[in-house]
Enzyme design. Structure first.
Site, PDB file in Angstrom:
ATOM      1  N   GLY A  18       0.818  -1.205   0.000  1.00 21.52           N
ATOM      2  CA  GLY A  18       0.000   0.000   0.000  1.00 21.52           C
ATOM      3  C   GLY A  18       0.851   1.252   0.000  1.00 21.52           C
ATOM      4  N   ASN A  19       0.182   2.387   0.114  1.00 28.07           N
ATOM      5  CA  ASN A  19       0.911   3.648   0.238  1.00 28.07           C
ATOM      6  C   ASN A  19       0.143   4.564   1.183  1.00 28.07           C
ATOM      7  OD1 ASN A  19      -0.858   5.595  -1.316  1.00 28.07           O
ATOM      8  ND2 ASN A  19      -0.524   3.999  -2.840  1.00 28.07           N
ATOM      9  N   ARG A  20       0.802   5.640   1.605  1.00 24.67           N
ATOM     10  CA  ARG A  20       0.302   6.429   2.716  1.00 24.67           C
ATOM     11  C   ARG A  20      -0.697   7.517   2.309  1.00 24.67           C
ATOM     12  NH1 ARG A  20       5.312   8.695   5.104  1.00 24.67           N
ATOM     13  NH2 ARG A  20       4.002   9.435   6.796  1.00 24.67           N
ATOM     14  N   SER A  21      -1.171   7.486   1.076  1.00 22.01           N
ATOM     15  CA  SER A  21      -2.165   8.479   0.669  1.00 22.01           C
ATOM     16  C   SER A  21      -3.431   8.375   1.524  1.00 22.01           C
ATOM     17  CB  SER A  21      -2.542   8.262  -0.806  1.00 22.01           C
ATOM     18  OG  SER A  21      -3.640   9.075  -1.136  1.00 22.01           O
TER      19      SER A  21
ATOM     20  N   ALA B 253      -2.995   7.887  -5.435  1.00 21.55           N
ATOM     21  CA  ALA B 253      -1.631   7.356  -5.404  1.00 21.55           C
ATOM     22  C   ALA B 253      -1.711   5.916  -5.882  1.00 21.55           C
ATOM     23  CB  ALA B 253      -1.077   7.433  -3.989  1.00 21.55           C
TER      24      ALA B 253
END
Lengths: 237, 237
Positions: B43-46, B109
């Site tokens: 995942g990513n922190r968006s 993102a």
């Protein structure tokens, strides 16, 4: 019959008994995130609902509760919370809190692996080809470490979320994990693409450290939490 | 001066002008999640805050808005939302919505890479050693694909979140991306371990497809959203 008895026991108004008064309880909840770079991470689908339900139930029943919270998708108002991000941070926080604890419940979904290296800058697609290989290393097993302490008076509860096509296979995976981890109580539940994450209900089987079934529970995550705590009290008496 | 003018323009009460009336606007927001197995994902922190602010601003200014939402940590009440999980799902949803769109804003993102194989069962630590190698493959570049359509009347806006130690290096990364992607407008912002994610404020530089600075904005994510939409209107007139 075990399920029926357990549900009947918690159908009463919540928190009428303060049967955990005087106990120091540590609960970990949520999913750890292991960064690859400042933007990306390896995560898991834990919402933290079952862990937070356990922390609330223990507090309602009179315990002094510390919630060690990885990434949550649920509110924690009124709880004492230590925020962590990675498995290593969670290990430090739980081990520190466990030193004075009577009960530790490891409900967090802790990453088994983390990236071997963490990039300080965002990994650029242009610097790589059509494929990227990610090297992961194993994280320390927090539950096993706590159980291995064997500290007098400390009750250690673990969780095992397994994907299994049948109850028998779920039980077999749970039994193996119970024996390997050595926790006083292992709470086993089935997860899948559509099951077990972010939901308000849960269904669990409770195993002792030898892998023997000591209970089952099905219902809201709060109801399951209360059954788990009933078993903790039984173990300690 | 550009920043000051932009902020002055949006210091007025929000949504007094319906200058996007009649336009079909598609906004993607949030972070995609690429599963490794039923439990784990990349995942990513968006948080989705900037994308949702854009969708709200466009709706307040009269546009008909479709929000294509990957994982969000912000509410979307009142918006028309298409939920997606992975980059591939987001690509399908955006490309389908874009067919009848006047404006597409790719604020999500989107994972550059996904695991080459997705395990149907939870990957077991016992089946692996102290290390695990994860093979990733590149996802299609949705923004580049939309820009390459070159469809008459379609305005394509992209976002570039970059880690850069200085404004010059941020601009250089942004310029290269602007030329490569070919979007009509590229919104560049700086991110880091502590910056740009989950916050209520943002600071961005706006580049055209040649990499030339056409504007800047700093303020709440809603204020930044309104400046971006001002530029979209300017581009279309």
């Amino acid at each position: 019959a075990i399920v029926a008895a357990a549900l009947a026991a918690v159908a009463e108004p919540v928190a009428t008994v303060r049967d955990l008064a005087g106990l120091e309880v540590v609960v970990s909840a949520g999913g750890t995130r292991e960064p690859l770079d400042p933007v990306r991470f390896l995560g898991n689908r834990s919402s933290g609902k079952q862990g937070v339900a356990l922390a609330r139930a223990a507090a309602d029943r009179g315990a002094h509760v510390t919630l060690v919270a990885a990434h949550l998708e649920v509110e924690t108002e009124g709880l004492t919370v230590v925020r962590v991000e990675t498995a290593s941070e969670l290990a430090l926080a739980v081990e520190s809190a466990a030193e004075v604890a009577d009960v530790v419940v490891m409900a967090a979904a802790v990453a088994d692996y983390r990236p071997a290296t963490v990039s300080e800058a965002k990994i650029k697609k242009d610097d790589n080809g059509d494929a990227l290989t990610l090297h992961l290393v194993k994280n320390p097993d927090i539950l096993q470490g706590l159980a291995a302490l064997g500290r007098e008076g400390l009750t250690v509860v673990g969780f095992a979320a397994e994907t299994a096509p049948s109850r028998d296979e779920l039980l077999e995976l749970g039994r193996r994990k119970a024996r390997r981890k050595g926790a006083d109580l292992l709470v086993v539940n089935s997860v899948g693409w559509a099951a077990g994450f972010g939901t308000d209900d849960n269904a669990v089987i409770l195993l002792d450290s030898s892998g023997t079934i000591v209970g089952e529970a099905e219902g809201s995550k709060r109801q399951v939490a209360d059954v788990v705590l009933d078993h903790v009290i039984a173990l300690r008496s």
